[in-house]
Enzyme design. Sequence first.
Site: not given
Ligand code: CMC
Length: 428
Positions: A303, A360
Amino acid sequence: MEEAKLIIDGKEWIFPVIEGSEGEKAIDIRTLRQQTGYITFDPGFGSTGSCRSAITYMDGEKGILRYRGIPIEQLAEKSTFVETAFLLITGELPTRDELTRTSVHLNDFSLLHENMKAFYQNYPSKAHPMGILSAMVNAMRSFYPELIDLEEEMNKTYLRLISKIRTMAAMAYRISLGERVVYPKPGLCYCSNFLNMMFDSIVVPYQIDPDLVKALNVFWILHADHEQNCSTTAVRVVGSGKVNIYATLSAGISALWGPLHGGANQAVVKMLQRIHKDGMTIDDCIKRAKDKDDDFRLMGFGHRVYKTYDPRARIMKKMADIVLSKIQKDDPLLDIARKLEEVALKDPYFVEKNLYPNVDFYSGIVLRAMGIPTNMFTVMFAIGRLPGWIAQWKEDVSDPEMKISRPRQIYTGYQVRDYVPMSERRQG
Ligand code: CMC
């Protein structure tokens, strides 16, 4: 008053620091470009405060979520979705009379204009209900007025939206199955009415189960607001152009659809089904989720704000146990989810990156247990989020500080060059 000093090439500028009611601090850089010629660069807005807001408070490090100051745990235990919606939109819990009046309006507004019903017939049967919902909410502007200058009328507009979105969602589902539409029943509460519209049949009348009604209330309370997330930001940005509320909320629904946002609940169940069907081991999944060359992510994990367990996920996990034991059904997907969580929470990759289950991760299992089909999961999220979007839109349009949203950019394209006539262009 605290101030921030910016030094560029030896030249100094002072910017005021503003503080929220929970001690959050921000450097007010509204005059930055005007004073210095510089802009800030913050893709994804991770370090940008886009507004002042008195609606929802989150502390991602401590796992805190409160609506209008009230902890989410108390609302999930003691409130209903309708009461929570009232709280978000008006700022206070309703009195008994206010709650009664709200329920009466929700009942009065629950039917859909017959001409709107006709829209459904022309969608292909495989159309995603989120696309339909977004279009239908936008279309409401042509059928229902929006009298923004009259508070009483706007209060009715909010209730009309909250009431009709439920009817539209259930109707989309019934029509997609080729089944008769079940109309809302006056006298049933918001959640019971929705379940009845979804599942009632002439052959087997739907039996309303108070535990499932409670679970649905909790599900919608947990989704009702989440401060400046992707879809809420879409609502505020679109609304800042002073477009009507229906078009604004329709934009919020579209933003929510994505698998990184509200679409994650559908993506989690698809992932768990795939793991189950392909017989993937938990270790394989974790390995793939960590592999940068593999596009497999552990959906329902991570998140932008929470760097600890999402408090909504904790409540949803309990709800999954309650609902499954109620319907006396084991779900192999719940076992896979539990094992995945256990292994991921001990894995150094997930630990170092603070990746915990989000709302989720377990919500799809709760919805499946209630009989909600997978392609309706994000619609369920949208129904829950509607009061939050309305509250945020209302706050935005009445805030004298707010302006049309218009960020700037760092241009990285060509510098000026001449137009080349077709005869002189490269061939191919
Ligand atoms: N599985 C594997 N690696 C992950 C995941 C995951 N679910 N989420 C983040 N990472 C890694 C990502 O690859 C990155 O690694 P690095 O620093 O080496 O590049 C690091 O963790 C930080 O991730 P990010 O994508 O830069 O973080 P963000 O804040 O931009 O994204 C997120 C947050 C929710 C989009 C992401 O964690 C994700 O894609 N999660 C899966 C989708 C999901 O469950 N979404 C629902 C969010 S809660 C409902 C809502 O309120 O929308």
